[in-house]
Motif scaffolding. Structure first.
Motif, PDB file in Angstrom:
ATOM      1  N   GLY A 124     -16.311  58.196 -18.294  1.00  0.00           N
ATOM      2  CA  GLY A 124     -14.641  57.617 -18.324  1.00  0.00           C
ATOM      3  C   GLY A 124     -14.565  56.379 -17.954  1.00  0.00           C
ATOM      4  N   ASN A 143      -8.496  52.357 -19.357  1.00  0.00           N
ATOM      5  CA  ASN A 143      -7.870  53.054 -18.128  1.00  0.00           C
ATOM      6  C   ASN A 143      -6.476  53.851 -19.117  1.00  0.00           C
ATOM      7  OD1 ASN A 143      -9.265  53.117 -15.078  1.00  0.00           O
ATOM      8  ND2 ASN A 143      -9.307  50.938 -16.063  1.00  0.00           N
ATOM      9  N   PHE A 146      -7.729  56.027 -21.604  1.00  0.00           N
ATOM     10  CA  PHE A 146      -8.163  57.356 -21.241  1.00  0.00           C
ATOM     11  C   PHE A 146      -7.020  58.318 -20.407  1.00  0.00           C
ATOM     12  CE2 PHE A 146     -12.218  55.707 -22.087  1.00  0.00           C
ATOM     13  CZ  PHE A 146     -13.229  57.087 -21.796  1.00  0.00           C
ATOM     14  N   ASP A 150      -6.257  61.511 -21.718  1.00  0.00           N
ATOM     15  CA  ASP A 150      -6.459  63.003 -20.584  1.00  0.00           C
ATOM     16  C   ASP A 150      -5.133  63.593 -20.753  1.00  0.00           C
ATOM     17  OD1 ASP A 150      -8.784  62.252 -20.032  1.00  0.00           O
ATOM     18  OD2 ASP A 150      -8.573  61.391 -17.900  1.00  0.00           O
ATOM     19  N   ARG A 518     -10.606  63.420 -12.774  1.00  0.00           N
ATOM     20  CA  ARG A 518     -11.668  62.760 -12.279  1.00  0.00           C
ATOM     21  C   ARG A 518     -12.641  62.298 -11.102  1.00  0.00           C
ATOM     22  NH1 ARG A 518     -13.266  60.435 -17.082  1.00  0.00           N
ATOM     23  NH2 ARG A 518     -11.614  61.133 -18.913  1.00  0.00           N
ATOM     24  N   GLY A 522     -15.019  57.848 -11.447  1.00  0.00           N
ATOM     25  CA  GLY A 522     -14.007  57.862 -13.423  1.00  0.00           C
ATOM     26  C   GLY A 522     -14.765  58.888 -14.105  1.00  0.00           C
ATOM     27  N   SER A 523     -15.974  59.781 -13.865  1.00  0.00           N
ATOM     28  CA  SER A 523     -15.831  60.880 -14.351  1.00  0.00           C
ATOM     29  C   SER A 523     -15.530  62.180 -14.960  1.00  0.00           C
ATOM     30  CB  SER A 523     -17.745  61.252 -14.015  1.00  0.00           C
ATOM     31  OG  SER A 523     -18.319  61.711 -12.666  1.00  0.00           O
ATOM     32  N   LEU A 524     -15.551  62.466 -15.943  1.00  0.00           N
ATOM     33  CA  LEU A 524     -14.451  63.786 -15.846  1.00  0.00           C
ATOM     34  C   LEU A 524     -15.131  65.304 -14.862  1.00  0.00           C
ATOM     35  CD1 LEU A 524     -12.109  64.789 -17.673  1.00  0.00           C
ATOM     36  CD2 LEU A 524     -13.547  66.254 -18.781  1.00  0.00           C
TER      37      LEU A 524
END
Length: 528
Positions: A124, A143, A146, A150, A518, A522-524
């Motif tokens: 993230g 941001n 990502f 995503d 997330r 911020g990790s998936l």
């Protein structure tokens, strides 16, 4: 000296230097986190080693980083040494035996352990920005990158994927800024330079597949002992920011993936965060707030986090307040800052009227510590001056042959040792661009063929002798372009990148509801 449900740490001493009582860490409260502090050479590493041994014997898997190479000795049975036997006899540890601890070695570089990786998509933007020391504007661009990835199915697995996406964003900054917010070419360029630095520092070894599965850190042996996962970090410590970000990502993964279990009888995993000052040093406020939140909530997932550092001032007060189990080795108090650190350490203990904590901290010997753990109802025990027990595994490093033999019989041998290059953002963007280019080329070819056919089929005429005169002149006698005009149009051809960006723009609104989810850092979140 051993009790069910409790881990033996050592034996406390009374003011007359006689044995007082055994000091234990209650497994029921081991997920309430802990702190191990002390100056260099005072015995922190050995304390970490004996705790890892004890947790393993109790069936609790452990993760720790080996920054000096000493913790690798966990994998081998200890050897009889005079000073160890003397310590065991002095504290009343009988019997004192030697035993290896089941160990799995990991290494981001694949040199001294099995490869450990994650993907950029899973990490993230927040942690990646921390790793790159990105500015606020650069973090904003990350941001957006990502967000695009995503929403539009563009997995960012490794460095080349992020580079490809940044190139695309730079080329179409104006159009994308209208959808997602400002994308500064300067910020994109700064991120690309930071990626180059990360690559030179070896970060490309960390990003990719197969990504580490958390369940592989939570294994137990057939006889019920927890496996100790040792991260070889001697080379990794050359890049402190990568080291700290990796451990923080791992902590985040544990938090996001593990289910709620409340207060179990013993932890599902114990996580030792060595050199903890690297995590908090110069970290932005938003990251510190989220780390505090993870530490506060992760205990209900059955994970105990133990920070290991030299100075208690290295840990923010908001985090320090959540660390219930304390082991304080000697500190020096020569400078005002050192004196403040000793004072902070002394004041965090439940005071013992038998001695002065401030004075004791400065006088502790090697392998001696002030110990306070959580007892009945989670209340801290009265601090005791304690001699730490000697380890049962080897005290010191192992050689390369021993390490290779252990890795060859590891339960994860062969699972992570080869790189896998799956289709990701780089390949997808390249393929889409190729398809658009091919379609554009085909359209141009057909247009040329149509125009050529018209030229070949036109009849040759002279003014006033053919029936095409009306085609060449209008009613007022003005010359027109004839059939050639009919083959022309006002259509303007789009470039490859313009076609791609318009496709993104048309589908953005429909894709937002399907964006990946997330977590706090911020990790998936997988499986959603």
């Amino acid at each position: 000296m051993l009790q069910d449900g409790k881990l033996y740490i050592g034996t406390s001493r009374d003011p007359g230097d006689a044995n007082k009582k055994g000091e234990y860490l209650d497994l029921k409260y081991a997920n309430r986190h802990g702190l191990i502090t002390g100056a260099t050479g005072t015995g922190k590493t050995v304390t970490l080693q004996i705790l890892a041994e004890a947790f393993s014997a109790a069936g609790v898997p452990v993760f720790c980083s080996d920054v000096k190479g000493d913790l690798a000795g966990l994998a081998m049975a200890g050897e009889s040494k005079g000073f160890l036997e003397e310590r065991a006899q002095k504290i009343g540890l009988d019997p004192y035996g030697h035993r290896a601890t089941p160990t799995v070695f990991w290494d981001l570089f694949g040199e001294k352990g099995h490869r450990v990786r994650t993907t950029m998509t899973e990490m993230g933007p927040l942690l990646l920005a921390r790793m790159m020391d990105a500015s606020e504007a650069q973090e904003g661009v990350l941001n957006i990158a990502f967000k695009i990835a995503d929403e539009h199915g563009l997995p960012i697995l490794d460095l080349k994927d992020l580079r490809s996406l940044l190139i695309y964003m730079s080329e179409q900054a104006s159009a994308l800024s209208a959808i997602y917010g400002n994308i500064s070419p300067q910020s994109v360029g700064a991120i690309q330079r930071s990626l180059l630095v990360l690559e030179q520092q070896g970060a490309e070894q960390f990003f990719g597949e197969p990504a580490l599965r958390i369940e592989d850190l939570m294994r137990t042996t057939v006889d019920g002992r927890g496996i100790v996962n040792v991260l070889a970090a001697e080379r990794l410590m050359m890049n402190p920011r990568l080291y700290a970000t990796f451990l923080l990502w791992l902590l985040s993964e544990l938090f996001e993936e593990l289910p709620e279990v409340g207060d179990p009888e013993k932890p599902k995993l114990v996580f030792f965060f060595d050199e903890a000052h690297l995590l908090f040093s110069e970290a932005p406020r938003v990251l510190l707030e989220r780390v505090e939140q993870v530490v506060r909530l992760i205990r209900s997932k059955g994970v105990g986090v133990y920070f290991v550092t030299q100075n208690p001032l290295d840990v923010p007060e908001t985090v320090l307040a959540q660390l219930g189990n304390r082991i304080q080795h000697a500190l020096r108090a020569y400078t005002p800052r050192e004196q403040k650190a000793v004072k902070v350490a002394a004041e965090t203990f439940r005071q013992n009227p038998e001695f002065d904590c401030f004075e004791a901290i400065t006088q502790l010997g090697t392998g001696e510590a002030l110990v306070s753990t959580l007892e009945a109802k989670g209340a801290p025990s009265m601090v005791e001056r304690t001699l730490i027990r000697p380890p049962s595994s080897r005290l010191g490093p192992i050689d390369d042959a021993e390490r290779r033999a252990i890795m060859a019989t590891s339960p994860v041998a062969g699972l992570y040792d080869r790189d896998v290059d799956n289709e990701s953002a780089h390949e997808i963007l390249t393929a889409r661009a190729a398809q658009v280019a091919a379609a554009e080329e085909e359209r141009r070819r057909k247009e040329v063929e149509a125009e050529t056919e018209v030229q070949e089929t036109r009849r040759w005429t002279l003014p006033g002798f053919g029936d095409n005169e009306a085609d060449d002149y209008d009613a007022r006698g003005r010359k027109t372009s004839g059939r050639r005009a009919a083959t022309r149009s006002g259509y303007q051809r789009q470039t490859v990148t313009e076609t791609v960006v318009k496709t993104v723009a048309r589908t953005a609104a429909n894709q937002i509801g399907r964006a990946l989810v997330r977590g706090i850092l911020g990790s998936l979140k997988r499986g959603l």
